[in-house]
Scaffold this motif. Structure first.
Motif, PDB file in Angstrom:
ATOM      1  N   VAL A 135     -47.598  54.381 -53.044  1.00  0.00           N
ATOM      2  CA  VAL A 135     -47.263  55.155 -52.209  1.00  0.00           C
ATOM      3  C   VAL A 135     -46.279  54.545 -51.707  1.00  0.00           C
ATOM      4  CG1 VAL A 135     -46.544  57.094 -50.911  1.00  0.00           C
ATOM      5  CG2 VAL A 135     -48.925  56.444 -51.257  1.00  0.00           C
ATOM      6  N   PHE A 136     -46.057  53.330 -51.090  1.00  0.00           N
ATOM      7  CA  PHE A 136     -44.404  53.062 -50.561  1.00  0.00           C
ATOM      8  C   PHE A 136     -44.469  51.551 -51.584  1.00  0.00           C
ATOM      9  CE2 PHE A 136     -47.084  54.643 -47.135  1.00  0.00           C
ATOM     10  CZ  PHE A 136     -46.005  54.794 -46.672  1.00  0.00           C
ATOM     11  N   ASP A 137     -44.062  51.688 -52.823  1.00  0.00           N
ATOM     12  CA  ASP A 137     -43.834  50.294 -53.552  1.00  0.00           C
ATOM     13  C   ASP A 137     -42.427  50.102 -52.910  1.00  0.00           C
ATOM     14  OD1 ASP A 137     -43.064  49.229 -55.835  1.00  0.00           O
ATOM     15  OD2 ASP A 137     -43.688  50.027 -57.437  1.00  0.00           O
ATOM     16  N   GLN A 138     -42.262  48.934 -53.049  1.00  0.00           N
ATOM     17  CA  GLN A 138     -40.978  48.463 -52.576  1.00  0.00           C
ATOM     18  C   GLN A 138     -39.733  48.086 -53.582  1.00  0.00           C
ATOM     19  OE1 GLN A 138     -41.336  45.697 -49.301  1.00  0.00           O
ATOM     20  NE2 GLN A 138     -41.862  47.774 -47.908  1.00  0.00           N
ATOM     21  N   SER A 139     -40.114  47.804 -54.429  1.00  0.00           N
ATOM     22  CA  SER A 139     -39.287  47.541 -56.107  1.00  0.00           C
ATOM     23  C   SER A 139     -39.356  48.503 -56.294  1.00  0.00           C
ATOM     24  CB  SER A 139     -40.298  46.273 -56.662  1.00  0.00           C
ATOM     25  OG  SER A 139     -41.325  48.034 -57.748  1.00  0.00           O
ATOM     26  N   LYS A 140     -38.846  49.957 -55.832  1.00  0.00           N
ATOM     27  CA  LYS A 140     -38.720  51.412 -56.451  1.00  0.00           C
ATOM     28  C   LYS A 140     -38.173  52.157 -55.615  1.00  0.00           C
ATOM     29  CE  LYS A 140     -42.494  53.261 -57.912  1.00  0.00           C
ATOM     30  NZ  LYS A 140     -42.788  53.963 -58.934  1.00  0.00           N
ATOM     31  N   VAL A 141     -37.319  52.433 -55.706  1.00  0.00           N
ATOM     32  CA  VAL A 141     -36.767  54.038 -55.466  1.00  0.00           C
ATOM     33  C   VAL A 141     -37.991  55.016 -55.200  1.00  0.00           C
ATOM     34  CG1 VAL A 141     -35.201  55.813 -54.003  1.00  0.00           C
ATOM     35  CG2 VAL A 141     -35.049  53.672 -53.924  1.00  0.00           C
ATOM     36  N   THR A 142     -38.904  56.060 -54.767  1.00  0.00           N
ATOM     37  CA  THR A 142     -39.937  56.825 -54.935  1.00  0.00           C
ATOM     38  C   THR A 142     -38.971  57.842 -54.741  1.00  0.00           C
ATOM     39  OG1 THR A 142     -41.536  55.425 -54.614  1.00  0.00           O
ATOM     40  CG2 THR A 142     -42.105  57.155 -54.150  1.00  0.00           C
ATOM     41  N   LYS A 143     -39.624  58.590 -55.388  1.00  0.00           N
ATOM     42  CA  LYS A 143     -39.241  60.043 -55.992  1.00  0.00           C
ATOM     43  C   LYS A 143     -40.048  61.270 -54.933  1.00  0.00           C
ATOM     44  CE  LYS A 143     -37.997  63.666 -58.764  1.00  0.00           C
ATOM     45  NZ  LYS A 143     -36.793  64.626 -60.515  1.00  0.00           N
TER      46      LYS A 143
ATOM     47  N   PRO B 251     -46.157  49.632 -40.261  1.00  0.00           N
ATOM     48  CA  PRO B 251     -46.462  51.072 -41.011  1.00  0.00           C
ATOM     49  C   PRO B 251     -46.173  50.387 -42.691  1.00  0.00           C
ATOM     50  CG  PRO B 251     -44.847  51.774 -39.109  1.00  0.00           C
ATOM     51  CD  PRO B 251     -45.778  49.951 -39.046  1.00  0.00           C
ATOM     52  N   GLY B 252     -46.625  51.228 -43.316  1.00  0.00           N
ATOM     53  CA  GLY B 252     -45.842  50.870 -44.124  1.00  0.00           C
ATOM     54  C   GLY B 252     -44.934  51.631 -44.229  1.00  0.00           C
ATOM     55  N   HIS B 253     -43.900  51.282 -45.646  1.00  0.00           N
ATOM     56  CA  HIS B 253     -42.235  51.577 -45.601  1.00  0.00           C
ATOM     57  C   HIS B 253     -41.521  51.115 -46.987  1.00  0.00           C
ATOM     58  CE1 HIS B 253     -42.216  47.400 -44.145  1.00  0.00           C
ATOM     59  NE2 HIS B 253     -41.302  47.490 -44.526  1.00  0.00           N
ATOM     60  N   SER B 254     -41.108  52.456 -47.684  1.00  0.00           N
ATOM     61  CA  SER B 254     -39.849  52.184 -48.591  1.00  0.00           C
ATOM     62  C   SER B 254     -39.366  53.027 -48.533  1.00  0.00           C
ATOM     63  CB  SER B 254     -41.333  51.989 -49.763  1.00  0.00           C
ATOM     64  OG  SER B 254     -41.647  53.126 -50.001  1.00  0.00           O
TER      65      SER B 254
ATOM     66  N   LEU C  44     -35.896  57.361 -46.198  1.00  0.00           N
ATOM     67  CA  LEU C  44     -37.482  55.968 -45.630  1.00  0.00           C
ATOM     68  C   LEU C  44     -38.382  56.633 -45.070  1.00  0.00           C
ATOM     69  CD1 LEU C  44     -37.377  52.476 -45.858  1.00  0.00           C
ATOM     70  CD2 LEU C  44     -37.683  53.193 -43.182  1.00  0.00           C
ATOM     71  N   GLY C  45     -39.228  56.545 -46.309  1.00  0.00           N
ATOM     72  CA  GLY C  45     -40.820  56.493 -46.349  1.00  0.00           C
ATOM     73  C   GLY C  45     -41.151  56.160 -45.336  1.00  0.00           C
TER      74      GLY C  45
ATOM     75  N   THR D 209     -28.061  46.644 -54.009  1.00  0.00           N
ATOM     76  CA  THR D 209     -28.480  46.783 -54.971  1.00  0.00           C
ATOM     77  C   THR D 209     -29.981  47.634 -55.926  1.00  0.00           C
ATOM     78  OG1 THR D 209     -28.099  44.277 -56.137  1.00  0.00           O
ATOM     79  CG2 THR D 209     -29.078  45.225 -57.344  1.00  0.00           C
ATOM     80  N   LEU D 210     -30.408  47.969 -54.837  1.00  0.00           N
ATOM     81  CA  LEU D 210     -31.432  48.839 -55.207  1.00  0.00           C
ATOM     82  C   LEU D 210     -31.191  50.536 -54.870  1.00  0.00           C
ATOM     83  CD1 LEU D 210     -34.827  49.637 -56.282  1.00  0.00           C
ATOM     84  CD2 LEU D 210     -34.783  49.514 -53.602  1.00  0.00           C
TER      85      LEU D 210
END
Length: 569
Positions: A43-51, A160-163, A178-179, A420-421
């Motif tokens: 869920v908190f994949d920091q390599s991308k912006v999650t939709k 907490p997880g965050h992305s 920010l999730g 950049t992201l």
């Protein structure tokens, strides 16, 4: 009749099993607690912006938008990265930011909370039960909260997880959020050895942690979030210890709290226990020991000055003995609006970030790190910093942050990667609080988070060395010397003394990792958090170990009885 050698072999086998179980059981308990909870990566994949796509009945959405302050929960379906969870709870969240957006008049960019298990108790998303979607209020960089959580993780704090997540509601783009993982039972099970202790969210009467009485009902603002039937005796014991000179190590994970307060002080996060609002933190108790947990950092990096800042020191380090205080009211204007800021329409956004690099923030005191209050009013922090050994560790952690995480090289690398992201999503964001030009200026202009961190690090190191002295904002009854290079003033804490005067032991450089990874000293010495080498045992572990011990003793008794019968037979 069995031969003695078989009995001896059986006993030896039992001993080996007992030792193996004692060694491996803690690891098995951790695996059991976290099995199936893959949300930290999925869920908190920091390599991308999650939709994140949210679908809610039009009438329910209208009800929320017409009365956002009510925080009414409605039924919704949520699709995250293509995976749909139906029948979840959906509502607005927040306090200051929520009310501020309400007052703006033409913005619906609220922060949101998703409860996957609100209607179905066993429902989750890869183990995640609750998700906060934070609107990056008062942050033109979109990075303050993200970077703050990154620092907390770096310091070994349960975080907490965050992305980053791009949100749509009923097909309409709501923008870049920010999730953040909610701090509740799932978070506790993932991050702590047992995870079943008392969790508190202090906000209100008692959230300053000052002693009121032995009656827990007097502390109406402590807000117990788990274990509704707890007698909360551990909380009373903790409050007694920090207010009445008790043994802190019997009630606190001292090292964890020192790391936490060092990070929070470096970040100048004042919408917090260290500020006038005394909120935005969690306390978690496990086996009578309390940890402090990070929450709500959108106004870190000097973004909040609601309680007034500390008085700044002379920025000319050569003239450190000529410390002058500036008029905080003249310096701060918390309601000033950025030019061309959207979503106004008669409303006014409290732009607390516009003057974040003022002298009060850059030179926020590390010896008396409070704002709009005093250490006497914050007994948890006062109790920790009044102890010479603990204060030295706290200073060591500040040194680690200043020389590593806040270094220009690392901050530049982190912020450049984030920029950049998220830049394409900021461009597309139709509800953003700031214009694209303001985002570019905030991330690449003269006053950026990189520049703040660089100047803040310089100030921290100067305060540690004694080259910069920060005057106390208000007198305190601490009974120790104020920061003035060994000269005594009433109130305040001692400044870091390099051996040139005063009663405090000389500062020593932190025991940094020679590999240069910047890990703070003793960061793996966590008392309750899960991690390699952790020796904390749950109640089940203790009970099972006792059963095994009884069986072992029984086997030994049987062997002794067998030997005696063999001799008499």
């Amino acid at each position: 009749m069995l031969k003695s050698r078989y009995v001896a072999a059986a006993i030896g086998l039992l001993i080996m099993i007992f030792i193996a179980v004692m060694f491996f059981l803690p690891q098995l308990q951790v695996e059991k607690a976290t099995k199936g909870n893959t949300y930290t990566e999925s869920v908190f994949d920091q390599s991308k912006v999650t939709k994140v796509d949210i679908t809610v009945a039009d009438d329910d959405l209208d009800t929320i938008l017409d009365n956002p302050s009510e925080k009414e929960i409605v039924n919704a379906d949520v699709t995250i990265d293509g995976e749909t969870v139906k029948n979840v709870g959906f509502r607005t969240k927040g306090n200051l930011s929520l009310n501020s957006v309400v007052q703006m008049g033409d913005s619906d960019r609220y922060s949101w909370k998703i409860d996957f298990d609100h209607y179905q108790e066993d429902q989750d998303l890869h183990g995640l039960k609750k998700l906060a979607l934070n609107n990056n209020y008062s942050d033109p960089t979109y990075m303050r909260e993200y970077l703050s959580y990154e620092l907390m993780e770096k310091m070994g704090i349960a975080t907490p997880g965050h992305s980053y997540m791009y949100v749509t509601i009923n097909g309409k783009e709501w923008g870049l959020y920010l999730g953040v993982e909610a701090i509740e039972e799932t978070f506790l099970n993932t991050n702590f050895a047992d995870g079943t202790g008392d969790l508190y969210y202090p906000d209100g009467t008692g959230s300053d942690l000052k002693w009121i009485s032995e009656d827990i009902d007097a502390y109406t603002g402590l807000n117990l979030k788990t274990n509704d039937h707890s007698d909360q005796s551990a909380m009373i014991n903790m409050l007694d210890a920090i207010n009445n000179e008790g043994n802190l190590e019997e009630v606190l994970d001292v090292d964890e709290m020192l790391r936490y307060f060092a990070a929070n002080t470096a970040l100048v996060n004042l919408d917090h226990y260290q500020g006038d609002k005394k909120h935005n933190y969690y306390l978690y108790e496990e086996n009578g020991i309390f940890s402090i947990l990070p929450w709500d950092y959108n106004m870190s990096f000097g973004g909040y000055s609601g309680g007034g800042g500390r008085q700044g020191g002379d920025t000319n380090l050569e003239n450190r003995n000529e410390v002058t205080a500036k008029d905080n009211d003249a310096e701060q204007d918390d309601t000033k609006l950025p030019e061309e800021a959207p979503n106004m329409n008669g409303g006014r956004m409290m732009d607390m970030s516009s003057n974040f690099m003022n002298e009060n923030n850059i030179n926020f005191s590390i010896t008396e790190p409070v704002s709009g209050t005093s250490l006497d009013e914050r007994p948890l922090l006062k109790a920790l910093l009044s102890n010479d050994e603990y204060r030295e560790k706290y200073y060591d952690y500040l040194d680690s942050i200043a020389t590593d995480f806040f270094s220009k090289e690392k901050m530049t690398a982190m912020t450049s990667e984030i920029t950049t992201l998220i830049t394409p999503y900021v461009k597309s964001d139709p509800t953003k609080f700031y214009t694209m030009n303001e985002f570019i200026e905030a991330t690449s202009g003269e006053e950026t988070l990189v520049e703040f961190a660089s100047q803040r690090a310089e100030s921290i190191l100067a305060q540690l060395s004694g080259d910069l002295v920060i005057e106390a904002e208000a007198e305190s009854s601490m009974g120790v010397k104020a920061p003035n290079m060994g000269a005594e003033e009433p109130g305040g804490l001692q400044a870091p003394n390099m051996g040139g005067g005063g009663d405090m032991p000389a500062m020593h450089p932190p025991d940094m990792n020679p590999g240069g990874n910047g890990s703070p000293p003793d960061v793996n010495g966590m008392m309750n958090q899960k991690g390699p080498g952790n020796s904390s045992y749950s109640k089940e572990t203790v009970i099972l170990s006792l059963v095994l011990l009884i069986l072992l003793l029984g086997a030994l008794a049987f062997a002794q009885f067998f030997r005696r019968r063999g001799k008499t037979g």
